[in-house]
Enzyme design. Structure first.
Site, PDB file in Angstrom:
ATOM      1  N   SER A   4       7.150  -4.957  -1.894  1.00 57.77           N
ATOM      2  CA  SER A   4       8.231  -4.124  -2.479  1.00 57.77           C
ATOM      3  C   SER A   4       7.931  -3.542  -3.781  1.00 57.77           C
ATOM      4  O   SER A   4       6.943  -3.006  -4.120  1.00 57.77           O
ATOM      5  CB  SER A   4       9.506  -4.783  -2.254  1.00 57.77           C
ATOM      6  OG  SER A   4      10.541  -3.885  -2.246  1.00 57.77           O
ATOM      7  N   HIS A  38      12.235  -3.523   6.530  1.00 58.14           N
ATOM      8  CA  HIS A  38      11.872  -3.953   5.187  1.00 58.14           C
ATOM      9  C   HIS A  38      11.299  -5.437   4.895  1.00 58.14           C
ATOM     10  O   HIS A  38      10.267  -5.850   4.538  1.00 58.14           O
ATOM     11  CB  HIS A  38      12.740  -3.696   4.123  1.00 58.14           C
ATOM     12  CG  HIS A  38      12.173  -3.921   2.500  1.00 58.14           C
ATOM     13  ND1 HIS A  38      11.136  -2.727   2.242  1.00 58.14           N
ATOM     14  CD2 HIS A  38      12.628  -4.640   1.514  1.00 58.14           C
ATOM     15  CE1 HIS A  38      11.010  -3.304   0.877  1.00 58.14           C
ATOM     16  NE2 HIS A  38      11.646  -4.462   0.672  1.00 58.14           N
ATOM     17  N   ASP A  78      11.759   0.677   7.828  1.00 61.77           N
ATOM     18  CA  ASP A  78      12.110   0.495   6.471  1.00 61.77           C
ATOM     19  C   ASP A  78      12.946   1.482   5.945  1.00 61.77           C
ATOM     20  O   ASP A  78      12.500   2.574   5.824  1.00 61.77           O
ATOM     21  CB  ASP A  78      10.874   0.171   5.897  1.00 61.77           C
ATOM     22  CG  ASP A  78      10.967  -0.548   4.399  1.00 61.77           C
ATOM     23  OD1 ASP A  78      12.299  -0.563   4.052  1.00 61.77           O
ATOM     24  OD2 ASP A  78      10.000  -1.173   3.847  1.00 61.77           O
TER      25      ASP A  78
END
Length: 696
Positions: free
Chosen positions: A545, A665, A630
């Site tokens: 991320s 995600h 995501d």
């Protein structure tokens, strides 16, 4: 000689996905953002096939890592039992199950256990299942929960009469959070706007139909947040007297209160927002306890009369230069304060017992099992309990739950994660070293390895995050044992932008100070080599991320610093994402990265955004991972990086992309698939470090 997957299976001229799908008019590969274009899925699937072909020679290693991981952990997991007012609750996960089953029994009647939520059964008809929130009504007669079955973080609301009523879907396309009012017939929940920002809180009245099934009334809007940089959240004070509706941006917050027993009451603003001021609160009868940073950048604790929140805020814990106050939890007898020592980058818990006049009669820190470590207040739902549940862990201490008796000081072990196999936690060694960054700042670096290998330069994986003020306190990992057993060291760079040394640490790594994060990460790498812990030719980097931004920007600055990198759902197209306010989370993150509508901010972001700074440099071999559903870091960010690095052709090894077409995600939702995905990632790391032939 290091074993290597055959390169003739990868990126043959004119045959690689990048060559086949290249569009000359779009050298930056922006066309990948159109998820309705069938060629987008075709490109991702082609890259997945290419990645699978490259990994084929490592498949046996992947399976050894996966099964080695399974052999080290207790697969049948029994959760810690938690008594509420009427029943005791816990979860159990079967040996072969991906998801837990939730049980309860009447307090004192453990012979009368009953299942009340079977997530394993609910997951059977879905490729993905994530539980958002689970909320029991105060009388423990109803269970409400939210679940996401796509991975895009939009949830459906379900309700059932306990213990065995039918689950009824009441709402769809809502946020994950739920809170019950104390009337046992009102639920509060959040909804998203078009950018998936939780912008509104709704009240849902519930009744029981003639057949006992739940019947939902008409939802009523309770609070809406118009500012696109703010989002809403839900909570309830431990006293169960107040519902707390919080509106917050990255650096400003505002709380609204609703009496928990009168949920139809209009919310009352506790204190209006003030730019740059954050506050949170808890409640004891007669008083609110407010943690805030108004004229106190590291936060202070004040107390205010419940009858007059706008009145004088009286100091309880003054602002301190060497620690940040992180949380306050109220009980009938006093408060538990969580705080972070700036010098040691260590969290601790502080007990404040209050007398009848509100004065502090006892003030002490709870002991730490070791340093560095993680320490947190566990699930202690009863307002009057004097036995606190604590959760401890470190790089060498498996997750441990304790009961701490405030009267006797006795600490009783409730549960410790069992570890099996040939590498026991006591055979590990952990140390904290300090790197010197480009501006002279000292950067904490944590490292764990086999104790018998300490003192020798080892192949090393360096992990980094450094964003949003989040901390990387030590955590125990069973999967990591497979890497450590093969002779690898694992290190964490606690860079600025994270919260590891408190609020100042976060502020020194955001906005115009963001480059500090990248320089700190590289300084951590160099310190590991200089101190003889790591082999300078065998250091890999990992970032997920916003950690992908950290690693990607660091590689642009020093492409030869690492022999390999894993970037998992990496935020690497920073400028283009922040220029698009229609994407989820963009406007809410202006206070983190800046608003590129401002020319100076745009210039600053462009100077470090990984995709905007690619050039024909010798990047290391890279394994990129993305997820089709995501909504935080869209699949196209790692896909663009893969395509452009491949086109440059200057990487020192293969550039691989794998996109999970059924996840969001956080990756796979089932534990076995998640562990297998982790084994594939670890096989790549071991291969890159030359350790793939070693046995764990």
């Amino acid at each position: 000689m290091k074993a290597q997957p055959p390169h003739d299976n990868l990126q043959r001229p004119g045959d690689s996905p990048v060559a086949r799908f290249r569009r000359a008019e779009d050298p930056e590969w922006h066309w990948l953002e159109n998820r309705d274009d069938p060629e987008v899925i075709a490109f991702l699937e082609a890259a997945n096939r290419e990645s699978a072909s490259w990994f084929a020679p490592l498949d046996e290693l992947v399976e050894r890592l996966y099964h080695g991981h399974l052999a080290r952990r207790e697969l049948a997991v029994h959760g810690l039992r938690t008594p509420l007012d009427h029943f005791t609750y816990w979860s159990e996960t079967a040996v072969d199950a991906d998801y837990p089953v939730w049980w309860r029994h009447p307090n004192g009647r453990d012979d009368a256990a009953e299942i009340f939520l079977d997530l394993q059964a609910r997951a059977e008809s879905h490729h993905f299942l994530e539980l958002g929130d689970m909320a029991l009504s105060p009388d423990e007669a109803w269970l409400a929960w939210t679940e996401d079955t796509r991975g895009d973080e939009t949830f459906a609301l379900f309700l059932k009469r306990l213990p065995d009523g039918e689950a009824v879907k009441l709402l769809e396309e809502i946020g994950p959070e739920l809170t019950w009012a104390e009337d046992n017939q009102t639920l509060l929940y959040t909804r998203y706007d078009a950018t998936q920002r939780p912008d509104s809180i709704w009240r849902l009245p519930l009744t029981k139909g003639a057949d006992g099934a739940p019947v939902a009334g008409e939802p009523t809007l309770v609070l809406r947040e118009e500012d696109p940089e703010f989002w809403l959240g839900l909570g309830k004070t431990r006293s169960r007297e107040w519902l707390v509706l919080e509106s917050a941006s990255k650096d400003t917050s505002e709380c609204h209160l609703v009496p928990a027993r009168q949920p139809a009451t209009a919310p009352r603003c506790f204190r209006g927002r003030e730019s740059g001021v954050e506050y949170s609160l808890d409640h004891r009868p007669g008083h609110f306890y407010v943690l805030h940073n108004r004229q106190a950048p590291h936060f202070r604790l004040d107390v205010v009369d419940e009858a007059d929140p706008a009145g004088d805020w009286r100091p309880m814990i003054a602002h301190r230069q060497d620690e940040t106050l992180e949380g306050v939890d109220a009980f009938t007898w006093g408060l538990v304060i969580s705080a972070r020592d700036h010098h040691q980058a260590q969290v601790y818990l502080r007990i404040l017992e209050l007398d009848d006049a509100g004065g502090i009669g006892r003030d002490e820190r709870l002991p730490l099992p070791e340093t560095p470590c993680s320490l947190a207040l566990g699930d202690s739902p009863h307002f009057d309990t004097r036995r606190l549940r604590l959760r401890e862990e470190s790089f060498t201490l498996p997750v441990t739950w304790l009961a701490h008796d405030l009267d006797s000081g006795e600490r009783r072990l409730l549960k410790r994660q069992p570890i099996h196999g040939d590498l026991a936690p006591e055979q590990l060694a952990c140390e904290r070293l300090w790197a010197t960054s480009h501006d002279g700042e000292r950067i904490p670096v944590s490292v764990v390895m086999r104790a018998d290998l300490a003192g020798h330069p080892l192949p090393t994986l360096l992990y980094g995050y450094g964003a949003y003020g989040e901390v990387l306190d030590p955590w125990f990992s069973v999967a990591r044992l497979e890497l450590l057993a093969r002779g690898m060291a694992f290190a964490v760079a606690h860079v600025r932008g994270g919260g590891d040394r408190g609020e100042p640490w976060y502020l020194a790594g955001k906005l115009e100070h963001k480059e500090n994060s990248f320089r700190d990460f590289l300084a951590a790498r160099d310190a590991l080599v200089e101190k003889g812990i790591s082999d300078g030719e065998q250091i890999a980097a990992y970032g997920a991320s916003a950690g992908g931004l950290l690693v990607g920007a660091s590689l642009n600055l020093a492409p030869k610093a690492f022999c390999a990198a894993v970037l998992d759902v990496p935020f690497v197209d920073v400028l283009r994402t922040m220029e698009n306010p229609d994407l989820p989370l963009t406007t809410a993150e202006y206070t983190e990265w800046g608003n590129p509508d401002e020319p100076d901010t745009r210039k600053r972001i462009r100077a470090y955004s990984p995709l905007d700074n690619l050039s024909a440099q010798p990047w290391p071999t890279v394994f990129l991972q993305g997820s089709w559903h995501d909504t935080r870091v869209p699949y196209w960010e790692p896909a663009k990086l893969y395509a452009r690095l491949t086109e440059l052709g200057t990487a020192r090894g293969p550039v691989l992309l794998r996109t999970d077409m059924a996840a969001g995600h956080g990756g796979a939702s089932g534990r076995f698939k998640a562990w297998h995905d982790n084994a594939r990632q670890d096989a790549f790391i071991l291969w890159a470090l030359g350790l793939e032939t070693r046995e764990g």
